[in-house]
Design a protein around this motif. Sequence first.
Motif, PDB file in Angstrom:
ATOM      1  N   VAL A  41     -16.059  -1.419 -59.338  1.00 37.50           N
ATOM      2  CA  VAL A  41     -16.259  -1.568 -60.785  1.00 37.50           C
ATOM      3  C   VAL A  41     -17.200  -0.478 -61.279  1.00 37.50           C
ATOM      4  O   VAL A  41     -18.285  -0.273 -60.724  1.00 37.50           O
ATOM      5  N   ILE A  42     -16.792   0.228 -62.322  1.00 38.89           N
ATOM      6  CA  ILE A  42     -17.635   1.217 -62.996  1.00 38.89           C
ATOM      7  C   ILE A  42     -17.972   0.685 -64.386  1.00 38.89           C
ATOM      8  O   ILE A  42     -17.082   0.252 -65.130  1.00 38.89           O
ATOM      9  N   LEU A  43     -19.260   0.720 -64.738  1.00 39.81           N
ATOM     10  CA  LEU A  43     -19.708   0.249 -66.048  1.00 39.81           C
ATOM     11  C   LEU A  43     -20.099   1.426 -66.929  1.00 39.81           C
ATOM     12  O   LEU A  43     -20.693   2.402 -66.454  1.00 39.81           O
ATOM     13  N   SER A  44     -19.800   1.343 -68.216  1.00 33.92           N
ATOM     14  CA  SER A  44     -20.177   2.379 -69.182  1.00 33.92           C
ATOM     15  C   SER A  44     -20.353   1.746 -70.553  1.00 33.92           C
ATOM     16  O   SER A  44     -20.241   0.526 -70.694  1.00 33.92           O
ATOM     17  N   GLU A  45     -20.601   2.587 -71.559  1.00 35.79           N
ATOM     18  CA  GLU A  45     -20.793   2.124 -72.936  1.00 35.79           C
ATOM     19  C   GLU A  45     -21.836   1.016 -72.999  1.00 35.79           C
ATOM     20  O   GLU A  45     -21.594  -0.085 -73.498  1.00 35.79           O
ATOM     21  N   SER A  46     -23.032   1.341 -72.469  1.00 34.87           N
ATOM     22  CA  SER A  46     -24.170   0.407 -72.452  1.00 34.87           C
ATOM     23  C   SER A  46     -23.829  -0.884 -71.723  1.00 34.87           C
ATOM     24  O   SER A  46     -24.222  -1.971 -72.126  1.00 34.87           O
ATOM     25  N   TYR A  47     -23.097  -0.743 -70.621  1.00 35.03           N
ATOM     26  CA  TYR A  47     -22.730  -1.851 -69.735  1.00 35.03           C
ATOM     27  C   TYR A  47     -21.753  -2.842 -70.376  1.00 35.03           C
ATOM     28  O   TYR A  47     -21.624  -3.963 -69.906  1.00 35.03           O
ATOM     29  N   ARG A  48     -21.056  -2.404 -71.419  1.00 34.00           N
ATOM     30  CA  ARG A  48     -20.077  -3.287 -72.056  1.00 34.00           C
ATOM     31  C   ARG A  48     -18.644  -3.002 -71.590  1.00 34.00           C
ATOM     32  O   ARG A  48     -17.785  -3.878 -71.665  1.00 34.00           O
ATOM     33  N   LYS A  49     -18.394  -1.813 -71.099  1.00 37.46           N
ATOM     34  CA  LYS A  49     -17.054  -1.443 -70.663  1.00 37.46           C
ATOM     35  C   LYS A  49     -16.955  -1.529 -69.147  1.00 37.46           C
ATOM     36  O   LYS A  49     -17.781  -0.985 -68.426  1.00 37.46           O
ATOM     37  N   VAL A  50     -15.918  -2.224 -68.660  1.00 36.33           N
ATOM     38  CA  VAL A  50     -15.656  -2.360 -67.229  1.00 36.33           C
ATOM     39  C   VAL A  50     -14.397  -1.573 -66.888  1.00 36.33           C
ATOM     40  O   VAL A  50     -13.358  -1.730 -67.549  1.00 36.33           O
ATOM     41  N   TYR A  51     -14.508  -0.737 -65.857  1.00 40.11           N
ATOM     42  CA  TYR A  51     -13.362   0.034 -65.376  1.00 40.11           C
ATOM     43  C   TYR A  51     -13.142  -0.351 -63.920  1.00 40.11           C
ATOM     44  O   TYR A  51     -13.974  -0.091 -63.061  1.00 40.11           O
ATOM     45  N   PHE A  52     -12.012  -1.006 -63.655  1.00 38.89           N
ATOM     46  CA  PHE A  52     -11.730  -1.523 -62.319  1.00 38.89           C
ATOM     47  C   PHE A  52     -10.930  -0.521 -61.485  1.00 38.89           C
ATOM     48  O   PHE A  52     -10.032   0.142 -62.003  1.00 38.89           O
ATOM     49  N   HIS A  53     -11.247  -0.436 -60.198  1.00 34.89           N
ATOM     50  CA  HIS A  53     -10.464   0.349 -59.233  1.00 34.89           C
ATOM     51  C   HIS A  53     -10.123   1.736 -59.789  1.00 34.89           C
ATOM     52  O   HIS A  53      -8.965   2.014 -60.123  1.00 34.89           O
ATOM     53  N   PRO A  54     -11.100   2.628 -59.887  1.00 37.45           N
ATOM     54  CA  PRO A  54     -10.888   3.917 -60.555  1.00 37.45           C
ATOM     55  C   PRO A  54      -9.874   4.839 -59.878  1.00 37.45           C
ATOM     56  O   PRO A  54      -9.300   5.710 -60.544  1.00 37.45           O
ATOM     57  N   ASN A  55      -9.635   4.671 -58.591  1.00 38.40           N
ATOM     58  CA  ASN A  55      -8.662   5.523 -57.895  1.00 38.40           C
ATOM     59  C   ASN A  55      -7.367   4.756 -57.628  1.00 38.40           C
ATOM     60  O   ASN A  55      -6.338   5.026 -58.220  1.00 38.40           O
ATOM     61  N   TRP A  56      -7.413   3.815 -56.735  1.00 35.44           N
ATOM     62  CA  TRP A  56      -6.291   2.920 -56.478  1.00 35.44           C
ATOM     63  C   TRP A  56      -6.860   1.575 -56.064  1.00 35.44           C
ATOM     64  O   TRP A  56      -8.023   1.467 -55.685  1.00 35.44           O
ATOM     65  N   SER A  57      -6.040   0.560 -56.109  1.00 32.01           N
ATOM     66  CA  SER A  57      -6.520  -0.777 -55.781  1.00 32.01           C
ATOM     67  C   SER A  57      -6.021  -1.214 -54.413  1.00 32.01           C
ATOM     68  O   SER A  57      -4.833  -1.095 -54.095  1.00 32.01           O
ATOM     69  N   LYS A  58      -6.965  -1.720 -53.620  1.00 30.05           N
ATOM     70  CA  LYS A  58      -6.593  -2.292 -52.325  1.00 30.05           C
ATOM     71  C   LYS A  58      -7.204  -3.684 -52.167  1.00 30.05           C
ATOM     72  O   LYS A  58      -7.408  -4.163 -51.060  1.00 30.05           O
ATOM     73  N   GLY A  59      -7.511  -4.307 -53.306  1.00 28.57           N
ATOM     74  CA  GLY A  59      -8.092  -5.643 -53.251  1.00 28.57           C
ATOM     75  C   GLY A  59      -8.443  -6.155 -54.645  1.00 28.57           C
ATOM     76  O   GLY A  59      -7.841  -5.757 -55.641  1.00 28.57           O
ATOM     77  N   THR A  60      -9.444  -7.009 -54.693  1.00 31.32           N
ATOM     78  CA  THR A  60      -9.842  -7.680 -55.935  1.00 31.32           C
ATOM     79  C   THR A  60     -11.299  -7.364 -56.237  1.00 31.32           C
ATOM     80  O   THR A  60     -12.145  -7.413 -55.339  1.00 31.32           O
ATOM     81  N   ALA A  61     -11.600  -7.041 -57.487  1.00 26.67           N
ATOM     82  CA  ALA A  61     -12.959  -6.667 -57.887  1.00 26.67           C
ATOM     83  C   ALA A  61     -13.384  -7.480 -59.098  1.00 26.67           C
ATOM     84  O   ALA A  61     -12.561  -7.832 -59.945  1.00 26.67           O
ATOM     85  N   GLY A  62     -14.690  -7.768 -59.186  1.00 29.48           N
ATOM     86  CA  GLY A  62     -15.199  -8.537 -60.304  1.00 29.48           C
ATOM     87  C   GLY A  62     -16.600  -8.115 -60.691  1.00 29.48           C
ATOM     88  O   GLY A  62     -17.277  -7.369 -59.980  1.00 29.48           O
ATOM     89  N   VAL A  63     -17.038  -8.618 -61.835  1.00 29.52           N
ATOM     90  CA  VAL A  63     -18.395  -8.385 -62.324  1.00 29.52           C
ATOM     91  C   VAL A  63     -18.801  -9.600 -63.148  1.00 29.52           C
ATOM     92  O   VAL A  63     -17.955 -10.233 -63.780  1.00 29.52           O
TER      93      VAL A  63
END
Length: 245
Positions: A41-63
């Motif tokens: 998980v990558i956070l931006s925009e003052s921690y309001r924007k969540v960007y999941f699996h920035p390259n490819w996904s091999k599982g499940t991610a949360g925040v």
Amino acid sequence: MSPSLASSTHATRMKPTNLKASLLQYDANWVWSKRHRSHEVILSESYRKVYFHPNWSKGTAGVRGTHAINSCRHYWEIHVSHRVFGTSMMFGVGTANVRLNANMFVNMLGEDENGWGLSHKGLVWHGGFTYKFSEPFIENEATVIGIYFDGLNGTLTYYKDGRCLGVAFHDLNKIGEPLYPIVISTSAKTEMVLTETRRDFPSLKDRCRGEILKHIKQKSNLENLGLKNHEVVNYLLDEFYEPQP
């Protein structure tokens, strides 16, 4: 079956709650937690924007959110990008024991007793049990998810694109642990943006606590207030959170 999920099965047949989020007059001031998130998980925009699996996904991610929300009513909205697809994209609440990363594709929010979630497939999950709650979200189409948590009556209500989907869960006011907003995705390059966070204060006492905590940056700062009553200190700590690193 979990009592909260079983009772909500009946509730979804009832007329949806007619909530006006504007009645919650105060900004809740919570964002997504830099500490409590998957490494995917990558956070931006003052921690309001969540960007999941920035390259490819091999599982499940949360925040999860920075604030516990048990003690009052909260409403928040999440703008989800057009990349709606995959095994599971989930929205809801959970305790600090909800896992936020898995090397497999799973419905992670609600897989056990620690989480309550709605997936983009229209299924709600809690305690490993699931049932159909709404129609599946249209794939590859952006959407807005609204969540209304009533900590006084213990209900969790969902909205989609301004339309109430109904009450999904009951009895959340009986949970003895802090509950946090949580989002989860198995899909690569998914974006979710927290655009609105509203709350109320059930009493003047709660509102005073909120004002005090705006000025407390560390738990040790409470000592400087000179409070002798341990009950008051514990009451303040119930909603205290450490600022983002």
